[in-house]
Scaffold this active site. Structure first.
Site, PDB file in Angstrom:
ATOM      1  CE  LYS A 111      -4.425  -1.719   1.453  1.00  0.00           C
ATOM      2  NZ  LYS A 111      -4.893  -2.712   2.205  1.00  0.00           N
ATOM      3  CE  LYS A 195      -5.444  -9.309  -2.400  1.00  0.00           C
ATOM      4  NZ  LYS A 195      -5.708  -9.028  -1.080  1.00  0.00           N
ATOM      5  CE  LYS A 198     -13.203  -7.603   1.009  1.00  0.00           C
ATOM      6  NZ  LYS A 198     -12.174  -7.281   2.096  1.00  0.00           N
TER       7      LYS A 198
HETATM    8  P1  TYM Z   1      -9.894  -9.268   3.811  1.00  0.00           P
HETATM    9  O1  TYM Z   1     -11.067  -8.781   3.995  1.00  0.00           O
HETATM   10  O2  TYM Z   1      -8.705  -8.516   2.909  1.00  0.00           O
HETATM   11  O3  TYM Z   1     -10.078 -10.549   3.218  1.00  0.00           O
HETATM   12  C1  TYM Z   1     -10.661 -11.693   3.664  1.00  0.00           C
HETATM   13  C2  TYM Z   1     -10.156 -13.054   3.363  1.00  0.00           C
HETATM   14  O4  TYM Z   1     -10.393 -13.225   2.184  1.00  0.00           O
HETATM   15  C3  TYM Z   1      -8.980 -13.901   1.774  1.00  0.00           C
HETATM   16  N1  TYM Z   1      -8.924 -13.278   0.341  1.00  0.00           N
HETATM   17  C4  TYM Z   1      -8.375 -14.029  -0.878  1.00  0.00           C
HETATM   18  N2  TYM Z   1      -8.335 -15.384  -0.972  1.00  0.00           N
HETATM   19  C5  TYM Z   1      -8.002 -15.719  -1.850  1.00  0.00           C
HETATM   20  N3  TYM Z   1      -7.820 -15.103  -3.027  1.00  0.00           N
HETATM   21  C6  TYM Z   1      -8.001 -13.783  -3.159  1.00  0.00           C
HETATM   22  N4  TYM Z   1      -7.959 -12.953  -4.176  1.00  0.00           N
HETATM   23  C7  TYM Z   1      -8.450 -13.160  -1.731  1.00  0.00           C
HETATM   24  N5  TYM Z   1      -8.589 -12.152  -1.467  1.00  0.00           N
HETATM   25  C8  TYM Z   1      -8.887 -11.928  -0.230  1.00  0.00           C
HETATM   26  C9  TYM Z   1      -8.051 -13.184   2.576  1.00  0.00           C
HETATM   27  O5  TYM Z   1      -7.031 -13.617   2.667  1.00  0.00           O
HETATM   28  C10 TYM Z   1      -8.704 -13.471   3.926  1.00  0.00           C
HETATM   29  O6  TYM Z   1      -8.734 -14.513   4.482  1.00  0.00           O
HETATM   30  N6  TYM Z   1      -7.133  -8.586   7.938  1.00  0.00           N
HETATM   31  C11 TYM Z   1      -7.927  -9.411   7.356  1.00  0.00           C
HETATM   32  C12 TYM Z   1      -9.447  -9.527   8.068  1.00  0.00           C
HETATM   33  C13 TYM Z   1      -8.993  -9.989   9.613  1.00  0.00           C
HETATM   34  C14 TYM Z   1      -8.650 -11.231  10.090  1.00  0.00           C
HETATM   35  C15 TYM Z   1      -8.629 -11.023  11.346  1.00  0.00           C
HETATM   36  C16 TYM Z   1      -8.491 -12.645   9.524  1.00  0.00           C
HETATM   37  C17 TYM Z   1      -9.246  -9.061  10.638  1.00  0.00           C
HETATM   38  N7  TYM Z   1      -8.879  -9.680  11.797  1.00  0.00           N
HETATM   39  C18 TYM Z   1      -8.111 -12.159  12.381  1.00  0.00           C
HETATM   40  C19 TYM Z   1      -8.190 -13.642  10.230  1.00  0.00           C
HETATM   41  C20 TYM Z   1      -8.112 -13.329  11.352  1.00  0.00           C
HETATM   42  C21 TYM Z   1      -8.456  -8.713   5.897  1.00  0.00           C
HETATM   43  O7  TYM Z   1      -8.224  -7.750   5.834  1.00  0.00           O
HETATM   44  O8  TYM Z   1      -8.987  -9.587   5.075  1.00  0.00           O
END
Ligand code: TYM
Length: 331
Positions: A111, A195, A198
């Protein structure tokens, strides 16, 4: 029963990447593990969210968890902001992590490297892994199912747990990230070296779970592939077709090897047409249930019960932490 915990940020619309990398695995684990799943709405504040959009995205995410098959009778489902202990423990853990460790997080580095000349990066994005560490460590999970991009943050949680345990005595379980072997990183359909995300501005390369079905099919049909027309899994040399094979494999529950065999000698056109059908059917199923769930007060009831349960667990853990670190002064 072993415990699992994970969360998703309600920033933007939920993508096929989130579904394949996270939501679908959560659903498959719920019978075997004690699952805790939340909406990481505090995390979403690291970049400005239009309040009305944030409210909609948050409700949509809960509805999609349920529509995809998470059962609130089996899973504790809640909003992160309903359990204040996350922020409180996030502060303590943030005081135990170094600037160096936080600045080595690849998501932060990515970022930061994309910033324009006159832009500055928010402190929230820098500090965000501390809050994530708290989300995890509050509940002592054995596993944290995430996509590839969150693995590093989970490893940091493990390091911080070890640091805390050695400084103050055994308190936190050391969690293990669990990344799906296939589907841990679904790539952008227009640029398969990136990747699927969103937060991307262009949506042609990204399928949203609530996309119109015809639109989602068109996105598959126009996915970028190479020109040799061989359906072979080779992420390095053939990232486009390999990404489509991963999506196909997860959604159809067929192995990549069996898909390669099935499509031997077929062109990309037929393969994409079949995949578009598979994607369309999966989305249709989820969307039908989503439209039922989003009406009425079911979501609010689920969140209330989930938060009551999560709060009970989180309070106990935080009280233990505060006794150990000397914040609690009662003998
Ligand atoms: P976030 O909201 O960016 O994404 C949520 C979950 O989706 C997975 N993901 C993907 N997996 C495969 N291919 C992709 N293109 C893809 N894009 C997203 C992410 O790896 C994630 O598992 N920080 C985290 C949210 C969070 C969290 C936590 C997760 C906050 N606290 C504690 C686990 C434990 C996040 O921003 O995910």
């Amino acid at each position: 029963m072993k415990r699992m915990l994970s969360g998703i940020k309600p920033t933007g619309r939920v993508t096929l990447g989130n579904y394949i990398g996270a939501i679908k695995p959560f659903v498959s684990y719920q019978d075997e593990y004690e699952m805790i799943v939340f909406v990481a709405n505090l995390h979403s504040m690291t970049i400005y969210q239009e309040p009305k959009e944030l409210r909609k995205n948050t409700r949509d995410l809960i509805a999609l968890y349920l529509a995809a098959g998470l059962d609130p009778e089996k899973v504790t489902l809640f909003l992160q902001s309903d359990v204040l202990e996350h922020a409180q423990l996030g502060w303590y853990l943030g005081c135990m992590v170094s600037m160096g460790e936080l600045s080595r997080m690849t998501q932060y580095k990515d970022k930061a490297s994309k910033l324009g000349k006159n832009e500055s990066i928010g402190a929230g994005i820098f500090n965000y892994p501390s809050l994530m560490n708290a989300d995890i460590l509050l509940y002592d999970p054995d596993y944290v199912p995430v996509g590839e991009d969150q693995k590093q943050h989970c490893e940091l949680a493990r390091d911080i747990a070890e640091r805390f345990n050695s400084r103050y005595s055994e308190t936190f379980k050391l969690p293990e990230p669990l990344v799906p072997k296939v589907g841990g990183k679904i790539m952008d359909l227009q640029d398969p070296t990136k990747k699927m995300s969103k937060s991307e501005q262009t949506s042609k390369g990204c399928i949203y779970i609530l996309d119109d079905i015809q639109v989602s099919k068109k996105k598959i049909m126009s996915a970028v592939t190479d020109s040799d027309n061989h359906i072979i899994y080779d992420p390095e040399n053939k990232p486009g077709i390999s990404n489509l094979l991963s999506i196909y494999s997860i959604l159809s529950k067929k192995s990549i090897a069996s898909l390669e065999e099935q499509y031997q000698g077929c062109g990309y056109g037929q393969f994409k047409k079949d995949l578009a059908e598979v994607v369309g059917q999966e989305l249709q199923k989820i969307q039908d249930r989503y439209h039922e769930i989003i009406q009425g007060s079911y979501i609010d009831d689920v969140l209330k019960n989930g938060a009551d349960h999560a709060r009970y667990m989180a309070r106990k853990k935080l009280a233990k932490v505060e006794r150990k670190i000397g914040i609690t002064i009662k003998k």
